[in-house]
Design a protein around this motif. Structure first.
Motif, PDB file in Angstrom:
ATOM      1  N   UNK A  65      -5.089   6.432  -6.338  1.00 31.91           N
ATOM      2  CA  UNK A  65      -4.548   6.439  -4.978  1.00 31.91           C
ATOM      3  C   UNK A  65      -4.648   5.030  -4.398  1.00 31.91           C
ATOM      4  N   UNK A  66      -3.503   4.501  -3.970  1.00 34.33           N
ATOM      5  CA  UNK A  66      -3.467   3.194  -3.300  1.00 34.33           C
ATOM      6  C   UNK A  66      -2.535   3.297  -2.096  1.00 34.33           C
ATOM      7  N   UNK A  67      -2.506   2.268  -1.301  1.00 34.56           N
ATOM      8  CA  UNK A  67      -1.511   2.213  -0.235  1.00 34.56           C
ATOM      9  C   UNK A  67      -0.140   1.981  -0.853  1.00 34.56           C
ATOM     10  N   UNK A  68       0.913   2.317  -0.105  1.00 37.24           N
ATOM     11  CA  UNK A  68       2.271   2.223  -0.631  1.00 37.24           C
ATOM     12  C   UNK A  68       2.588   0.804  -1.086  1.00 37.24           C
ATOM     13  N   UNK A  69       3.013   0.674  -2.340  1.00 38.64           N
ATOM     14  CA  UNK A  69       3.413  -0.613  -2.917  1.00 38.64           C
ATOM     15  C   UNK A  69       2.301  -1.658  -2.791  1.00 38.64           C
ATOM     16  N   UNK A  70       1.073  -1.232  -3.063  1.00 46.74           N
ATOM     17  CA  UNK A  70      -0.089  -2.104  -2.875  1.00 46.74           C
ATOM     18  C   UNK A  70      -1.091  -1.821  -3.983  1.00 46.74           C
ATOM     19  N   UNK A  71      -1.743  -2.873  -4.484  1.00 44.10           N
ATOM     20  CA  UNK A  71      -2.743  -2.681  -5.535  1.00 44.10           C
ATOM     21  C   UNK A  71      -4.032  -2.096  -4.982  1.00 44.10           C
ATOM     22  N   UNK A  72      -4.247  -2.184  -3.661  1.00 44.59           N
ATOM     23  CA  UNK A  72      -5.470  -1.696  -3.027  1.00 44.59           C
ATOM     24  C   UNK A  72      -5.153  -0.539  -2.089  1.00 44.59           C
ATOM     25  N   UNK A  96      -0.992   5.742   7.518  1.00 43.37           N
ATOM     26  CA  UNK A  96      -0.572   4.825   6.470  1.00 43.37           C
ATOM     27  C   UNK A  96      -0.060   5.562   5.248  1.00 43.37           C
ATOM     28  N   UNK A  97       1.057   5.085   4.685  1.00 37.55           N
ATOM     29  CA  UNK A  97       1.658   5.717   3.507  1.00 37.55           C
ATOM     30  C   UNK A  97       0.844   5.398   2.259  1.00 37.55           C
ATOM     31  N   UNK A  98       0.797   6.362   1.341  1.00 41.53           N
ATOM     32  CA  UNK A  98       0.007   6.232   0.117  1.00 41.53           C
ATOM     33  C   UNK A  98       0.891   6.437  -1.110  1.00 41.53           C
ATOM     34  N   UNK A  99       0.526   5.767  -2.184  1.00 42.01           N
ATOM     35  CA  UNK A  99       1.113   6.018  -3.500  1.00 42.01           C
ATOM     36  C   UNK A  99       0.077   6.752  -4.348  1.00 42.01           C
ATOM     37  N   UNK A 100       0.519   7.765  -5.086  1.00 39.92           N
ATOM     38  CA  UNK A 100      -0.379   8.544  -5.933  1.00 39.92           C
ATOM     39  C   UNK A 100       0.210   8.604  -7.330  1.00 39.92           C
TER      40      UNK A 100
END
Length: 303
Positions: free
Chosen positions: A233-240, A266-270
């Motif tokens: 799990x990171x923030x959208x389009x983010x390594x952290x 805040x949007x997340x990438x999974x």
């Protein structure tokens, strides 16, 4: 006798000179330390382990709420088939917490966490400010968290407690092999006036995000499992993972919204590296981009 008197006089002069020298050094040290008051706690450890963590539900499940095959679920069984109203427990076994030396920031020096505690008068002039608060800043190192399994069991009777140990009966595993890596993060807690707007504010960056290396959900009726590997799990389009979370305590009852309120934005990438259903091979990888839960709150309360 005269010799003894001379020795005593010289000794007294030496002690006096040393005392004045020490006083001068202390004054200088205190002057240099201006603005460094407060308390700092640094946790240095080779790791923390917990054999068992138990959460006891002392009144069990209300038979009118839901039952296995019961009428309240539209089933054909008799309400209360498996509902006893007796205490049950969530049991977490074999918890380990340690520093992830690969991800650990050099500034921590290998410490597990650093807590800085300060008291501030709040807005206003000295002595007359009316918004004082206690500020607790917690910086956590990159952590590896392992859990052997999470089970459910019948709680033992309180009357049979040995010291502070209550325990539970035979355990049924529902989650196994949970392995989590969390990057370094920061958390700020304010008690009192809370000028930050909430009791607890996590507003920072978890380096590398959060990774669940392994997680198995167990179907005890069939012994099948849902096996999840490498969930990141990171923030959208983010390594952290950029964290913007507020935690507050709401007054009142459950019906009026009382409880522990958690809000995050805040949007997340999974990304799930592997997902296996029913002890079979993985069906592949799953990716979710830009998951945004808006400004919703999660409220945790008793019942």
């Amino acid at each position: 006798m005269k010799l003894f008197s001379k020795i005593a006089l010289v000794s007294a002069m030496a002690i006096s000179a040393n005392a004045m020298a020490l006083e001068s050094m202390d004054d200088e040290a205190l002057s240099a330390a201006t603005g460094q008051d407060g308390i700092t706690l640094t946790v240095v450890t080779s790791g923390i382990t917990i054999d068992k963590l138990l959460i006891h539900d002392n009144d069990g499940l209300d038979s009118t709420v839901t039952t296995q095959g019961g009428a309240s679920l539209g089933g054909t069984g008799t309400a209360g088939d498996y509902t006893t109203g007796a205490a049950g427990a969530i049991v977490v076994n074999d918890v380990t917490v340690g520093v992830n030396n690969t991800l650990a920031p050099a500034a921590f020096g290998g410490a597990l966490a650093r807590v800085t505690i300060d008291t501030d008068s709040g807005a206003g002039s000295a002595g007359t400010a009316s918004n004082p608060f206690l500020n607790i800043n917690m910086k956590n190192n990159a952590l590896d968290i392992g859990i052997g399994d999470i089970s459910v069991a019948a709680s033992n009777d309180v009357s049979g407690m040995v010291g502070a140990r209550r325990g539970a009966g035979a355990e049924t595993v529902i989650i196994s092999d949970l392995d989590i890596t969390v990057g370094a993060s920061e958390l700020n807690i304010q008690l009192g006036a809370q000028p930050q707007g909430a009791m607890i504010v996590a507003n920072g960056t978890i380096q590398g995000g959060v990774t669940i290396n392994s997680l198995n959900l167990v179907d005890t009726a069939t012994t099948g499992e849902i096996a999840i590997g490498d969930l990141k799990i990171t923030s959208a389009n983010n390594a952290n993972l950029v964290v913007d979370t507020e935690i507050s305590v709401l007054p009142g009852t459950h019906a009026t919204g009382g409880g522990l309120a958690i809000s995050s934005s805040g949007a997340k990438d999974i990304y799930i590296g592997s997902l296996a259903l029913g002890n079979a091979n993985s069906i592949g990888s799953i990716e979710i981009q830009g998951l945004d839960m808006g400004t919703n709150q999660l409220i945790v309360s008793g019942h």
